[in-house]
Design an enzyme around this catalytic site. Structure first.
Site, PDB file in Angstrom:
ATOM      1  N   LYS A   1      37.549 -20.942  34.385  1.00 56.00           N
ATOM      2  CA  LYS A   1      37.589 -21.494  33.027  1.00 56.00           C
ATOM      3  C   LYS A   1      37.671 -23.005  33.149  1.00 56.00           C
ATOM      4  O   LYS A   1      38.112 -23.527  34.186  1.00 56.00           O
ATOM      5  CB  LYS A   1      38.820 -20.959  32.298  1.00 56.00           C
ATOM      6  CG  LYS A   1      38.748 -21.077  30.799  1.00 56.00           C
ATOM      7  CD  LYS A   1      38.015 -19.920  30.148  1.00 56.00           C
ATOM      8  CE  LYS A   1      37.851 -20.153  28.667  1.00 56.00           C
ATOM      9  NZ  LYS A   1      37.322 -18.977  27.966  1.00 56.00           N
TER      10      LYS A   1
ATOM     11  N   ASP B   1      33.463 -21.863  24.559  1.00 59.04           N
ATOM     12  CA  ASP B   1      34.780 -21.377  24.098  1.00 59.04           C
ATOM     13  C   ASP B   1      35.094 -22.250  22.874  1.00 59.04           C
ATOM     14  O   ASP B   1      34.157 -22.802  22.265  1.00 59.04           O
ATOM     15  CB  ASP B   1      35.834 -21.519  25.219  1.00 59.04           C
ATOM     16  CG  ASP B   1      37.156 -20.814  24.889  1.00 59.04           C
ATOM     17  OD1 ASP B   1      37.246 -19.595  25.084  1.00 59.04           O
ATOM     18  OD2 ASP B   1      38.107 -21.479  24.428  1.00 59.04           O
TER      19      ASP B   1
HETATM   20  P1  NDP Z   1      35.363 -21.867  17.815  1.00 53.88           P
HETATM   21  O1  NDP Z   1      35.625 -23.259  18.211  1.00 53.88           O
HETATM   22  O2  NDP Z   1      33.992 -21.444  17.459  1.00 53.88           O
HETATM   23  O3  NDP Z   1      36.317 -21.460  16.612  1.00 53.88           O
HETATM   24  C1  NDP Z   1      37.704 -21.534  16.719  1.00 53.88           C
HETATM   25  C2  NDP Z   1      38.306 -21.207  15.361  1.00 53.88           C
HETATM   26  O4  NDP Z   1      39.725 -21.082  15.497  1.00 53.88           O
HETATM   27  C3  NDP Z   1      38.068 -22.306  14.331  1.00 53.88           C
HETATM   28  O5  NDP Z   1      38.019 -21.739  13.046  1.00 53.88           O
HETATM   29  C4  NDP Z   1      39.318 -23.188  14.500  1.00 53.88           C
HETATM   30  O6  NDP Z   1      39.654 -23.908  13.332  1.00 53.88           O
HETATM   31  C5  NDP Z   1      40.373 -22.145  14.796  1.00 53.88           C
HETATM   32  N1  NDP Z   1      41.405 -22.734  15.657  1.00 53.88           N
HETATM   33  C6  NDP Z   1      41.240 -23.219  16.909  1.00 53.88           C
HETATM   34  N2  NDP Z   1      42.384 -23.721  17.382  1.00 53.88           N
HETATM   35  C7  NDP Z   1      43.276 -23.560  16.401  1.00 53.88           C
HETATM   36  C8  NDP Z   1      44.642 -23.876  16.281  1.00 53.88           C
HETATM   37  N3  NDP Z   1      45.322 -24.478  17.282  1.00 53.88           N
HETATM   38  N4  NDP Z   1      45.280 -23.538  15.131  1.00 53.88           N
HETATM   39  C9  NDP Z   1      44.593 -22.919  14.128  1.00 53.88           C
HETATM   40  N5  NDP Z   1      43.298 -22.617  14.174  1.00 53.88           N
HETATM   41  C10 NDP Z   1      42.654 -22.922  15.297  1.00 53.88           C
HETATM   42  O7  NDP Z   1      35.926 -20.967  19.037  1.00 53.88           O
HETATM   43  P2  NDP Z   1      35.584 -19.462  19.412  1.00 53.88           P
HETATM   44  O8  NDP Z   1      35.360 -18.663  18.186  1.00 53.88           O
HETATM   45  O9  NDP Z   1      34.548 -19.476  20.471  1.00 53.88           O
HETATM   46  O10 NDP Z   1      36.953 -19.015  20.123  1.00 53.88           O
HETATM   47  C11 NDP Z   1      38.036 -18.416  19.394  1.00 53.88           C
HETATM   48  C12 NDP Z   1      38.940 -17.652  20.367  1.00 53.88           C
HETATM   49  O11 NDP Z   1      38.172 -16.629  21.014  1.00 53.88           O
HETATM   50  C13 NDP Z   1      39.549 -18.471  21.503  1.00 53.88           C
HETATM   51  O12 NDP Z   1      40.815 -17.942  21.821  1.00 53.88           O
HETATM   52  C14 NDP Z   1      38.599 -18.208  22.665  1.00 53.88           C
HETATM   53  O13 NDP Z   1      39.231 -18.395  23.914  1.00 53.88           O
HETATM   54  C15 NDP Z   1      38.297 -16.735  22.428  1.00 53.88           C
HETATM   55  N6  NDP Z   1      37.082 -16.240  23.067  1.00 53.88           N
HETATM   56  C16 NDP Z   1      35.860 -16.807  22.804  1.00 53.88           C
HETATM   57  C17 NDP Z   1      34.717 -16.296  23.399  1.00 53.88           C
HETATM   58  C18 NDP Z   1      33.366 -16.791  23.041  1.00 53.88           C
HETATM   59  O14 NDP Z   1      32.384 -16.144  23.468  1.00 53.88           O
HETATM   60  N7  NDP Z   1      33.208 -17.862  22.290  1.00 53.88           N
HETATM   61  C19 NDP Z   1      34.805 -15.204  24.394  1.00 53.88           C
HETATM   62  C20 NDP Z   1      36.115 -14.614  24.524  1.00 53.88           C
HETATM   63  C21 NDP Z   1      37.197 -15.156  23.902  1.00 53.88           C
HETATM   64  P3  NDP Z   1      39.331 -25.493  13.269  1.00 53.88           P
HETATM   65  O15 NDP Z   1      37.844 -25.573  13.093  1.00 53.88           O
HETATM   66  O16 NDP Z   1      40.101 -25.982  12.107  1.00 53.88           O
HETATM   67  O17 NDP Z   1      39.799 -26.076  14.586  1.00 53.88           O
END
Ligand code: NDP
Length: 449
Positions: free
Chosen positions: A130, A170
């Site tokens: 990662k 991510d």
């Molecule tokens: P994105 O950046 O596309 O979206 C993240 C979302 O979560 C946004 O809506 C963001 O809001 C919100 N968010 C992020 N950090 C915070 C925080 N500290 N507090 C509140 N809201 C938060 O990321 P992904 O959808 O790709 O990833 C989301 C989760 O899924 C993570 O845990 C990631 O590790 C996991 N994941 C992702 C994969 C992938 O293929 N993308 C695969 C497996 C797991 P805002 O825009 O306001 O920051």
């Protein structure tokens, strides 16, 4: 659990704390896996003898580097880049890059550690790693994001390769960032090495369904858990946190399967729409305009926005946390249980604290841990690598069918391991045991390396 195995695990954990000070999230992730391993160690004394657990807890390689770049005002910015190559027993290091101001070594190591077992659970030939940066893409222009990505890759490229280390997206890293990173890798190496990154655009080596895969997979996993209890998503109320890549496609698949998604969120608050979220509007706001969920509420008459609150205040039958780590604590879990929650499928990595997981399990809620429930993303990345290697491109239907089968198999592997190690229905133990054993067996075959 034998006392011997329990004592070995406590000693290993104490050593992890000593060797990795102040890395809270990494400690939490290690604790969670070790908590499941006593029955495994009791049955496999060779793991203690060969210090397999200790070796798995130590990354193979950790890279930290300076990322200097110039913003649109001409000011020099300096961010920090990370790549933790955790374990290559099963294949090249594989795992995403996170760009978020909260990123530091402890976050990258927690995510890398989780990734090792997740990738093992997919049954595919991929190791775990990662990376990321404390760079905050929010509010930055496309040109700034491009310059940052180019500087980041100018250091990282020397550690990558389709047989070495293969990053993906991510939090904060989506199609735009993967494009800039790939462009710089291609330019520096003078090679069109498609398989060096996944999550690529469809016109230049990307795979259909990769964008959708993590969210779809988390919804499929929820369906599997419900099916094991003789029920389904049909007619269920669902809450999905976040509104990023994982969240949007969890909403899409749940809706296609007859569930009604009441709410989603971002870091400023959440939006509730009792009619069920209108995905077309949500995608326009998030994917096209890069807007906020409050913009959704401003456009849809049945919706309201709650600034600053927690989306977990909205009662639902199925919860798919898809934002970030530790977003559901014990109090929020208890409120969800009181509100009638019957299943939790972790779309994000470690979104539930250990105390929250205990609340769900004690209440008999079906609980799918992230390393199983969100493995659809990395599994489809492995399918993208397959297509790159064979210069092939599969249809959406074929790829989605593969993903659905993979999620079915992951659920079955976890359920079988839980049964085998004396905790039927405990998918946390099942995921940890099954993932660990697959990695451990490969490590043993390779000797002490
Ligand atoms: P994105 O950046 O596309 O979206 C993240 C979302 O979560 C946004 O809506 C963001 O809001 C919100 N968010 C992020 N950090 C915070 C925080 N500290 N507090 C509140 N809201 C938060 O990321 P992904 O959808 O790709 O990833 C989301 C989760 O899924 C993570 O845990 C990631 O590790 C996991 N994941 C992702 C994969 C992938 O293929 N993308 C695969 C497996 C797991 P805002 O825009 O306001 O920051």
């Amino acid at each position: 659990m034998t006392t011997d195995a329990g004592a070995t695990i406590e000693a290993i954990y104490a050593d992890v704390l000593r060797r990795n000070p102040a890395e809270r999230e990494f400690h939490q992730a290690v604790r969670e896996v070790l908590g499941s391993l006593a029955p495994v160690l009791a049955r496999h004394p060779e793991y203690a003898e060969l210090k397999t657990v200790e070796r798995i807890c130590e990354p193979e390689r950790q890279i930290i580097f300076r990322v200097p770049w110039t913003d649109d005002r001409g000011e020099v910015q300096i961010d920090r880049g990370f790549r933790v190559e955790f374990n290559s027993a099963l294949g090249p290091y594989k795992g995403g890059l996170r760009f978020h101001p909260s990123v530091y070594l402890g976050i990258v190591k927690f995510l890398g550690f989780e990734q090792v077992f997740k990738n093992a659970l997919t049954g595919m030939p991929i190791g775990g790693g990662k990376g990321g940066s404390d760079f905050d893409p929010k509010g930055r222009s496309d040109a700034e994001v491009m310059r940052f990505c180019q500087s980041f890759m100018t250091e990282l490229y020397r550690h990558l390769g389709e047989h070495t280390d293969v990053p993906a997206g991510d939090i904060g890293v989506g199609g735009r960032e993967i494009g800039y990173l790939f462009g710089q890798y291609k330019r520096i190496t003078n090679r069109y090495e498609s398989g060096v990154l996944t999550g690529k655009g469809l016109t230049w080596g990307g795979a259909r369904v990769r964008t959708e895969a993590t969210g779809y997979g988390a919804a499929f996993f929820a369906s599997e858990m419900l099916a094991a209890r003789g029920t389904s998503l049909e007619g269920r109320t669902v809450v999905v946190s976040g509104s990023g890549n994982v969240a949007l496609y969890a909403v899409e698949k749940v809706t296609q399967r007859g569930g009604r998604v009441l709410a989603c969120s971002d870091s400023n608050g959440y939006v509730v729409d009792e009619a069920g979220l209108d995905l077309q509007v949500l995608k326009q706001v998030k994917e096209v305009e890069r807007g906020r969920v409050s913009d959704y509420a401003a456009r849809v008459p049945t919706a309201r926005h709650v600034a600053g609150g927690s989306v977990w205040d909205v009662p639902c039958e199925v919860a798919i946390p898809s934002a970030t780590q530790n977003e559901i604590d014990a109090a929020r879990a208890a409120a969800l249980v009181r509100g009638g929650c019957v299943a939790v499928s972790e779309g994000a990595n470690m979104p539930c604290t250990p105390e929250a997981v205990a609340v769900f399990q004690d209440a008999g809620v079906a609980f799918g841990p992230g390393k199983a429930a969100n493995a659809g993303g990395v599994a489809t990345s492995a399918l993208e690598m397959q297509q790159n290697a064979s210069r092939d491109s599969w249809s959406f239907e074929h790829t989605e069918a593969r993903l659905q089968q993979i999620m079915h198999d992951i659920h079955a592997r976890c359920a079988e391991a839980a049964e085998e190690y004396g905790a039927p229905g405990d998918l946390v133990l099942g995921a940890n045991a099954a993932g660990f054993i697959r990695v451990a067996e490969a490590m043993h075959a390779h000797g002490i390396v």
